[in-house]
Design a protein around this motif. Sequence first.
Motif, PDB file in Angstrom:
ATOM      1  N   PRO A  30       0.731  -1.132  -0.106  1.00 34.78           N
ATOM      2  CA  PRO A  30      -0.284  -0.114   0.092  1.00 34.78           C
ATOM      3  C   PRO A  30       0.575   0.778   0.307  1.00 34.78           C
ATOM      4  CG  PRO A  30      -0.319  -1.374   1.538  1.00 34.78           C
ATOM      5  CD  PRO A  30       0.185  -2.034   1.033  1.00 34.78           C
ATOM      6  N   MET A  31       2.101   1.177   0.618  1.00 36.39           N
ATOM      7  CA  MET A  31       3.152   2.555   1.289  1.00 36.39           C
ATOM      8  C   MET A  31       3.584   3.015  -0.567  1.00 36.39           C
ATOM      9  SD  MET A  31       4.389   4.570   2.058  1.00 36.39           S
ATOM     10  CE  MET A  31       3.386   4.693   3.758  1.00 36.39           C
ATOM     11  N   ARG A  32       4.166   2.112  -0.777  1.00 34.68           N
ATOM     12  CA  ARG A  32       4.421   1.261  -2.340  1.00 34.68           C
ATOM     13  C   ARG A  32       3.743   2.388  -3.684  1.00 34.68           C
ATOM     14  NH1 ARG A  32       9.636  -1.585  -2.067  1.00 34.68           N
ATOM     15  NH2 ARG A  32      11.362   0.595  -1.936  1.00 34.68           N
ATOM     16  N   GLY A  33       2.750   1.361  -3.518  1.00 36.36           N
ATOM     17  CA  GLY A  33       1.847   1.531  -4.315  1.00 36.36           C
ATOM     18  C   GLY A  33       1.448   2.966  -4.190  1.00 36.36           C
ATOM     19  N   GLY A  34       0.881   3.441  -3.193  1.00 38.74           N
ATOM     20  CA  GLY A  34       0.408   4.695  -2.921  1.00 38.74           C
ATOM     21  C   GLY A  34       1.962   5.923  -3.514  1.00 38.74           C
ATOM     22  N   LEU A  35       2.374   5.497  -3.413  1.00 42.13           N
ATOM     23  CA  LEU A  35       4.158   6.802  -3.548  1.00 42.13           C
ATOM     24  C   LEU A  35       3.618   7.552  -5.163  1.00 42.13           C
ATOM     25  CD1 LEU A  35       6.247   6.038  -0.906  1.00 42.13           C
ATOM     26  CD2 LEU A  35       4.425   8.406  -1.079  1.00 42.13           C
ATOM     27  N   ARG A  36       3.518   5.876  -5.805  1.00 42.05           N
ATOM     28  CA  ARG A  36       3.508   5.928  -7.022  1.00 42.05           C
ATOM     29  C   ARG A  36       1.758   5.776  -7.662  1.00 42.05           C
ATOM     30  NH1 ARG A  36       7.944   3.551 -10.272  1.00 42.05           N
ATOM     31  NH2 ARG A  36       6.699   3.118 -11.902  1.00 42.05           N
ATOM     32  N   TRP A  37       0.944   5.896  -6.598  1.00 45.35           N
ATOM     33  CA  TRP A  37      -0.962   5.870  -7.385  1.00 45.35           C
ATOM     34  C   TRP A  37       0.186   8.037  -7.474  1.00 45.35           C
ATOM     35  CZ3 TRP A  37      -3.757   9.306  -5.286  1.00 45.35           C
ATOM     36  CH2 TRP A  37      -5.430   9.728  -5.979  1.00 45.35           C
ATOM     37  N   ILE A  38       0.074   8.602  -6.626  1.00 44.11           N
ATOM     38  CA  ILE A  38       0.350  10.545  -5.966  1.00 44.11           C
ATOM     39  C   ILE A  38       1.501  11.039  -7.972  1.00 44.11           C
ATOM     40  CG2 ILE A  38       1.298  11.619  -5.161  1.00 44.11           C
ATOM     41  CD1 ILE A  38       0.278  11.044  -3.076  1.00 44.11           C
ATOM     42  N   ASP A  39       2.601   9.881  -7.652  1.00 41.38           N
ATOM     43  CA  ASP A  39       3.384  10.609  -8.918  1.00 41.38           C
ATOM     44  C   ASP A  39       2.995  10.361  -9.953  1.00 41.38           C
ATOM     45  OD1 ASP A  39       5.805  11.546  -6.907  1.00 41.38           O
ATOM     46  OD2 ASP A  39       6.267   9.369  -7.744  1.00 41.38           O
ATOM     47  N   ASN A  40       1.566   9.152 -10.221  1.00 37.58           N
ATOM     48  CA  ASN A  40       1.192   9.559 -11.650  1.00 37.58           C
ATOM     49  C   ASN A  40      -0.075  10.046 -11.944  1.00 37.58           C
ATOM     50  OD1 ASN A  40       0.737   7.292 -13.813  1.00 37.58           O
ATOM     51  ND2 ASN A  40      -1.453   6.999 -12.980  1.00 37.58           N
ATOM     52  N   VAL A  41      -0.590  10.519 -11.154  1.00 37.15           N
ATOM     53  CA  VAL A  41      -1.442  11.099 -10.712  1.00 37.15           C
ATOM     54  C   VAL A  41      -1.055  13.165 -10.995  1.00 37.15           C
ATOM     55  CG1 VAL A  41      -3.352  13.265 -10.297  1.00 37.15           C
ATOM     56  CG2 VAL A  41      -3.545  10.320  -9.806  1.00 37.15           C
TER      57      VAL A  41
END
Lengths: 213, 583
Positions: A105-116
């Motif tokens: 959830p942490m790594r994916g969440g950071l990636r989600w934010i960067d993608n947006v």
Amino acid sequence: MKRRDSLKAISISSLGLAVGPAEAAVPEPAPKPPIKIPGGRLKEEAERDARLNAEKFFTPHELQTVTVLSDIIIPADTRSGSASQAGVPAFIEFMMKDQPRSQTPMRGGLRWIDNVCTKRYGKPFAQCTKAQQIELVDQIAFPSKVAPDMTQGAAFFSQLRNLVMTGFYTSKMGIEDLGYMGNVPNQWNGVPDDVLKQYGLSYEPSKAEEARK
Amino acid sequence: MDQFNITKAPTVYDAVIVGSGAGGGMAAYILTKAGAKVLMLEAGGYYDPADPKYITQLKWPYESPRRGASTPLRSGGDFDAAWGGWDIEGEPYSSKAGTEFHWFRSRMLGGRTNHWGRISLRFGPDDFRRKSLTGVGDDWPIGYEDLKPFYDKTDRLIGVFGTNLPDFPNEPDGYFLPPPKPRLHELMLQKAGKSIGVPVVPSRLSILTQPINKERGQCFYCHQCNRGCQAYADFSSSSVLVIPAVKTGNLTLQNHAMVREVLTDQRTGLATGVSYVDTVTLQEVSVRAKTVILGASTCESARLLLNSKSPRFPNGLANSSGVIGKYLNDSTGAGRSAFIPALMDRKRYNEDGVGGMHVFTPWWLDNKKLDFPRGYHIEYGGGMGMPGYGFGGGVENLNGQIPGRDGKMKPGGGYGASLKDDMRRFYGAYVGMSGRGEPVPLESNYCEIDPNGVDKYGIPTLRFHYKWSDYEVKQAKHMQDTFEEIIHAMGGIPLGRKPGPEQNYGLAAPGRIIHEVGTVRMGNDPSKSALNKFQQAHDVKNLFVVDAAPFVSQGDKNVTWTILASSMRTSEYLIDQVKQKNI
């Protein structure tokens, strides 16, 4: 034939491998360097902590993003410093290794934010302007009013906020900010009089005490 | 260690005690003070709460890299005194499909007395005769009058604060040290309780608010009994019973000794000692003793007896009744927490207090007027405590319900200056309450030897079968309704959703409250019980059980004080029987 010899014979004849005695099939692990065990820790705990401290979870970019977000959640003010000044990013790094279930959830969440952010502003979150960062955070920091296409961001932000809150308020700085005054030997004599008065409460004598009078 | 040798120790001890918790510790204390030569076997390591090697008391959260979070090696968190917990590597247990049991174990000197909340409630007269009073469950083979002298002696030997409660005939008087004054939220709870007829009275905890002897200090109010007390100002079996027993010169303490089985003489049918595996060297050792005393814990003592099979005892030792393992029962438990707006923006002062609640609610209702047959007590928490792991978590579910300083509502969650301000306003404005109730022990709730399982020492493991009945579910529903009533009477905001029938009203899974009793029950009828009324095996007269396994039921009381009193009674009985040459 001795047991050792028969094992040797089996391994050679059945597998066709020229190995030594059975014991040699599984080499002895290298001896562990002696470890310092702090007070209040078991040896196993000290070893586990040493192992976790030797690992690295966040990439430099991830750590930078976590630091920026942490300081948005807990900024410095007149009473206390910011999350990063209280060592929160290092705490979060440790927790990722200590509780691996948090990693995705942490790594994916950071990636989600960067993608947006990359789609919107052409840059990953940490490289966006302060105004852009706040614009995004405003859309994920309030779970009850989050847009349907931003819910994963809100879930991530809540996870991060929980870690930042614990990390900050369990630090020396955070404890002083709250004004916690305990964890020292003392004599408890009850709620101070002015506080009792403020709340309109009092220590009534118990029935037993009254009976003694 | 290639050879599988069994070492035989030369000494024949007067008694061997398996386990160093409340039951084993008390037996060791009483027997060694009386001059008996005793061997105590403890599966875990040595522990002394005053040795800096082990001290976690007065450490700050930031002295732990995980800020006190739990780990696989310490379920209670980095600062908790108890090693181990819900899962111990290499020592598995299982549950039958569709049932559930959670088993907390502490492999260390003092066992689970290192973890408990020091809540020390004697049983009352009704707790021994539930069947006579309600028609369900079973009566004990003894009554309150049998245990009263030993409760009295335990009060004076170990120390407990509290008050006599003349309005509660089922909460008997004791020898109490002065209770600490209630904290602010506890005064508010008392006031709220009064308004709705829920009594909130001084609690009973074995913490020394006054010194009772030269060996132990006085409480210094750090609120950390669960970390072990370097002043020995609370009850832990290590500091209060085992270490003094060692000092008599009569106790041999063997740590890292995992007992495999009780040994018997097939001709006489008497116990001759035990065999154990040294968990460090993996050496197999057998020791001889004239009497064998099990205080390994409710489930561990049952496991040990079931594993002690021989031609003479094919169902396991002391198990001709077949009852061993059955009637396993844990306390019920449910809880709720609340935010108290009146406590916002509090003046700061040190209100740590003792390591637990200063007030509690004993069972105050009549089950004849309710739809469930047993009662519960309520434990309270709250106040300006030391922040720990989890502090500030879930704030998004709270701060949207509280108007800001400007009187305006804002959406929950957020960040920045206003979030920081919320934390300062909210600090110390929470209360929590937990119901702990009596279940009806059922034959269908049991532990047994898992036909497929062994631990890393090759000792067959336990398999559990446990389901709550409607009685306990209805009791949990009543708890939840009461919690809300109290919270509303305080002007509080209940947190989280109220658990409904789909969650059994928040009833904790069996085992979770860590109050399990009943697996080696005592009784007057040898066909229905394993032990007589002195906790002595019907089938083997020199075998005793002194933990909570003999208990027919557990009352709505935490059982540690009853373990201590019963173990003292059994130990004095044993001394008397030896004097009379009956054993």
